[in-house]
Design a protein around this motif. Structure first.
Motif, mmCIF file in Angstrom:
data_model
loop_
_atom_site.group_PDB
_atom_site.id
_atom_site.type_symbol
_atom_site.label_atom_id
_atom_site.label_comp_id
_atom_site.label_asym_id
_atom_site.label_seq_id
_atom_site.Cartn_x
_atom_site.Cartn_y
_atom_site.Cartn_z
ATOM 1 N N LEU A 158 0.877 -1.157 0.000
ATOM 2 C CA LEU A 158 0.000 0.000 0.000
ATOM 3 C C LEU A 158 0.927 1.223 0.000
ATOM 4 C CD1 LEU A 158 -3.182 0.485 1.855
ATOM 5 C CD2 LEU A 158 -1.418 2.161 2.259
ATOM 6 N N ILE A 159 0.675 2.178 -0.877
ATOM 7 C CA ILE A 159 1.545 3.335 -1.044
ATOM 8 C C ILE A 159 0.716 4.606 -0.873
ATOM 9 C CG2 ILE A 159 3.092 4.543 -2.637
ATOM 10 C CD1 ILE A 159 3.296 1.825 -4.175
ATOM 11 N N ALA A 160 1.226 5.535 -0.074
ATOM 12 C CA ALA A 160 0.599 6.856 0.063
ATOM 13 C C ALA A 160 1.675 7.890 -0.188
ATOM 14 C CB ALA A 160 -0.001 7.022 1.448
ATOM 15 N N ARG A 161 1.415 8.833 -1.079
ATOM 16 C CA ARG A 161 2.353 9.906 -1.415
ATOM 17 C C ARG A 161 1.606 11.226 -1.399
ATOM 18 N NH1 ARG A 161 5.401 6.246 -0.911
ATOM 19 N NH2 ARG A 161 6.844 5.362 -2.417
ATOM 20 N N GLU A 162 2.247 12.265 -0.871
ATOM 21 C CA GLU A 162 1.638 13.592 -0.903
ATOM 22 C C GLU A 162 2.721 14.652 -0.846
ATOM 23 O OE1 GLU A 162 0.423 14.588 3.659
ATOM 24 O OE2 GLU A 162 -0.903 13.249 2.556
ATOM 25 N N GLY A 163 2.355 15.838 -1.317
ATOM 26 C CA GLY A 163 3.249 16.971 -1.240
ATOM 27 C C GLY A 163 3.772 17.421 -2.585
ATOM 28 N N VAL A 164 4.228 18.668 -2.596
ATOM 29 C CA VAL A 164 4.819 19.252 -3.798
ATOM 30 C C VAL A 164 6.268 19.597 -3.507
ATOM 31 C CG1 VAL A 164 4.652 21.124 -5.478
ATOM 32 C CG2 VAL A 164 2.585 20.204 -4.464
ATOM 33 N N LEU A 165 6.484 20.581 -2.647
ATOM 34 C CA LEU A 165 7.841 20.974 -2.300
ATOM 35 C C LEU A 165 8.459 19.986 -1.314
ATOM 36 C CD1 LEU A 165 7.278 24.822 -1.909
ATOM 37 C CD2 LEU A 165 8.135 23.565 -3.904
ATOM 38 N N LYS A 166 7.712 19.627 -0.314
ATOM 39 C CA LYS A 166 8.138 18.612 0.647
ATOM 40 C C LYS A 166 7.310 17.370 0.385
ATOM 41 C CE LYS A 166 8.334 17.441 5.487
ATOM 42 N NZ LYS A 166 7.852 17.768 6.818
#
Length: 183
Positions: A92-100
């Motif tokens: 299960l993969i969770a990714r978030e953010g733009v700069l960080k």
């Protein structure tokens, strides 16, 4: 947008790839409409002011409106667009953010239980909160997952290594043996 195949291990495939539900963009969209409406109304009032103050007021209104739109609409939209919830055959993969950029990967073998919650508003929108209990101390909570019940089922199936565990297919009855004809 599909999860990049070059980030998957050999034999791993994506089962579910979701962004948070669009309901998290309703308030930013309303703020956009109110800001545009207020900006147009204030701009029409500013045009009645004597020069050069009319130009100064138009610049101030435009700058404040632009800042509000960037802060209260564009930033949440970019945050929504760059948040990914992915279920693969292995993890299960969770990714978030733009700069960080932050992320977490949970191997399917480490997931102890999966549950979901959705209140009345979530049920109206067709989303909910997914709670994953794994080998970590605290359960992980993923909010605003679209079609949370289906995602819950996909994870459950992948954890149990049997994609058809709640589907029993009836085998066709065996055909009776053929009798040979006398010659």
């Amino acid at each position: 947008m599909a999860y990049p195949d070059d980030l998957l291990s050999e034999g791993e495939r994506v089962v579910v790839h979701k962004h948070p539900h669009f309901k998290m963009l309703i308030v930013p969209f309303l703020v956009l409409l109110v800001t545009l409406g207020a900006g147009i109304w204030l701009a029409t009032l500013a045009m009645d002011v004597a020069p050069p103050w009319d130009t100064i007021w138009l610049i101030v209104i435009g700058a404040v409106g632009l800042l509000l739109i960037l802060w209260l609409f564009v930033a949440p939209f970019v945050r929504w667009r760059t948040t990914h919830f992915i279920v693969t055959t292995d993890r299960l993969i969770a990714r978030e953010g733009v700069l960080k950029r932050t992320g977490i990967d949970i191997p399917m073998s480490r997931i102890n239980s999966v549950r979901f919650e959705h209140g009345l508003i979530d049920r109206v929108f067709g989303c909910g909160t997914l709670i994953i209990e794994s080998a970590s101390d605290e359960p992980l909570t993923f909010e605003d997952i679209p079609k949370v019940e289906k995602v819950h089922t996909h994870i459950y199936r992948e954890v149990n290594d049997n994609p058809y565990d709640d589907f029993v297919q009836q085998a066709p009855p065996p055909e009776p043996p053929q009798r040979g004809r006398g010659r």
